[in-house]
Enzyme design. Structure first.
Site, PDB file in Angstrom:
ATOM      1  CD  GLU A   1       9.471   1.473  13.344  1.00  0.00           C
ATOM      2  OE1 GLU A   1       9.849   2.661  13.357  1.00  0.00           O
ATOM      3  OE2 GLU A   1      10.031   0.583  12.691  1.00  0.00           O
TER       4      GLU A   1
ATOM      5  CE  LYS B   1      -2.543   3.444   1.724  1.00  0.00           C
ATOM      6  NZ  LYS B   1      -1.968   4.755   2.123  1.00  0.00           N
TER       7      LYS B   1
ATOM      8  CB  CYS C   1      11.427   5.341  13.556  1.00  0.00           C
ATOM      9  SG  CYS C   1      12.788   4.409  12.840  1.00  0.00           S
TER      10      CYS C   1
END
Length: 509
Positions: free
Chosen positions: A245, A166, A282
């Site tokens: 995550e 996606k 992140c």
């Protein structure tokens, strides 16, 4: 109702660049998933998989200039950073090719019959097989390494699983280009191009996680979006593994002794880590525990000097920018919170870096200050000043799960004196990676790497970086009393393929 148009947008101006695609309908998602499912057999041979992965890496490198140009136009991350990220992505594909060729990931265990055991042991042969089609949800902040050709895709293909991605709306044009590179590589080895599917659109992402032929999913993104998909994966008639995550605060603890020993170095290091990539990594440190007193003041002065000299930058999109500006404002308005360097909007499209400070005692119990313990995506960190070890320990005990947790120790503490061992024990339950006297940004692609952590950092105990990421897309199967000619070559006694295995209790390589 006509499907919505998917546009490529320049984050530096907010203007549309080009029409890329249209959002996929439920019928189109179904067709893409079924094409991927039909391609499973073409990935059955390990030699074909490894060759495909190497060709994919070479294809990315051959198309580097055009890919980097498109990526920069859609993300504003800069050619230098993006060129390095593409190189990392190609390296990762080759690393998984090596893993496939070696075969240890199959976890082969063979036990011959033993009538003297209690109970008796029959002939048992165990290995791991691919789950099936894997849905991958691309990340905004790593358009190569955590997107169409990123770690989830590479590890899934290595496991023998076709992939449907996606695409992230922040880099749809790049997603299309990278998918074409992978499909060309697949075709070069007789693999149907449907082995790499790509769909656009929010609704398409929801349809994808619900599709009965999707066997597992990998996600990197927000807590809200990831949790919604995780719940959808669990609510299916047949639930599937969802490796997400979702977000991380990545706390840093600076001891009194470390601050006294090298305050300036620590302050500058924190500034570099929390502003790297405009604070969009992140593992950006979002909370730093710094002692009160003169040594801690020196850390803050160094941090102030370094952050003040950091240039303003462009975030990945205006939605992220608006959330960052609003999040900083809401945190700064809390009583007792100060802004030595105020982060926030800078013109119509850019943001400036900064940090907030607050007494650690205000974070000791539930209340409005819990907002400071939530990730704020962008170039900002919260510095909590603790008065003693008890305040620091109390605050650490309140933190949610994280990808990383960092401690800065003095030379004496690092040598085993003082509370070094105790502090590592306090940080270990908080994160999947504990960093000592370094900074967490920059996640190495290495066999020993672990990029994951307790919830909400991730929804499982696995890693999305490193060789063991392949384990997410496999399941064990044992064959009992099966004649040798019927077994896969990897499970036969002669082991002509040279697979590392445990044979009658002995580890063979």
């Amino acid at each position: 109702m006509a499907a919505a148009t998917v546009w490529s947008v320049d984050p530096r101006t907010g203007k549309r660049r080009e029409q890329v695609a249209v959002e996929a309908t439920a019928e189109e998602v179904d067709a893409v998933v079924r094409a991927a499912h039909a391609a499973r057999g073409a990935l059955a041979r390990r030699a074909v998989r490894s060759a495909f992965l190497r060709s994919a890496a070479a294809g990315l490198e051959a198309a580097r200039d055009g890919l980097v140009e498109t990526a920069d136009a859609e993300t504003a991350l800069g050619p230098v950073r993006l060129t390095g990220e593409l190189a990392r992505t190609a390296y990762q594909l080759r690393a998984f090719a090596d893993i496939v060729e070696e075969g240890a990931f199959l976890d082969v265990v063979i036990d011959h019959p033993d009538a003297t055991a209690t109970p008796p042991v029959p002939d048992l042969r165990r290995w791991k097989v691919p789950l099936g089609v894997v849905a991958v949800y691309g990340a905004s902040n790593f358009p190569f390494a955590f997107s169409v050709a990123g770690g989830d895709t590479a590890s899934a293909l290595a496991a023998g699983c076709p992939v449907v991605v996606k695409a992230h709306p922040d880099h749809p044009a790049l997603s299309e280009l990278v998918a074409k590179v992978l499909r060309r590589a697949a075709a070069g080895h007789g693999i149907p191009e449907g082995v790499i599917g790509l769909v656009h659109g929010f609704d398409a992402g929801v349809e994808l996680i619900r599709h009965p032929l999707v066997a597992a999913a990998g996600f990197t993104g927000s807590l809200r979006g990831g949790r919604a998909l995780y719940d959808a994966a669990a609510a299916r008639p047949v639930p599937i593994p969802f490796h997400g995550e979702l977000g991380s605060l990545n706390p840093v603890l600076v001891t009194e002794e470390a601050a006294a020993e090298r305050a300036e170095e620590i302050g500058a290091g924190l500034a570099g880590s929390m502003t790297l990539g405009i604070g969009q990594f992140c593992v950006k440190p979002g909370l730093a525990l710094v002692p009160s007193g003169a040594a801690g003041d020196r850390v803050l002065k160094s941090l102030t000097d370094a952050v003040s000299s950091t240039e303003a930058g462009v975030l990945l999109d205006h939605r992220i920018r608006d959330a960052f500006v609003a999040g900083v404002r809401e945190r700064a308005e809390l009583p007792g919170v100060e802004c030595p360097v105020t982060p926030g909007a800078c013109g119509d499209h850019m943001v400036s870096a900064g940090f907030l400070t607050v007494p650690a005692r205000r974070l000791a119990s539930e209340g409005p200050y819990d907002l400071l313990l939530e990730e704020c995506f962008g170039p900002v960190t919260v510095v909590a000043r603790y008065a003693d070890e008890t305040e620091a320990t109390t605050l650490l005990s309140r933190l949610p799960g994280n990808l990383s947790a960092t401690v800065h120790l003095s030379a004496e503490e690092a040598a085993g004196a003082g509370r070094g061992v105790e502090l590592l024990a306090e940080l270990t339950p908080l994160a999947g990676r504990v960093v000592v006297n370094a900074w967490p940004t920059g996640v190495a692609v290495a066999p020993a790497q672990h990029h994951g952590g307790p919830y909400p950092a991730t929804t499982s105990t696995s890693t999305s970086v490193g060789g063991t990421a392949i384990e997410r897309w496999l399941r064990p199967v044992a064959y009992q009393n099966t004649p040798q000619p019927l077994l896969p070559p990897e499970l036969r006694d002669d082991n002509t393929l040279g697979i590392p295995r445990r044979y009658n209790g002995v580890l063979e390589r």
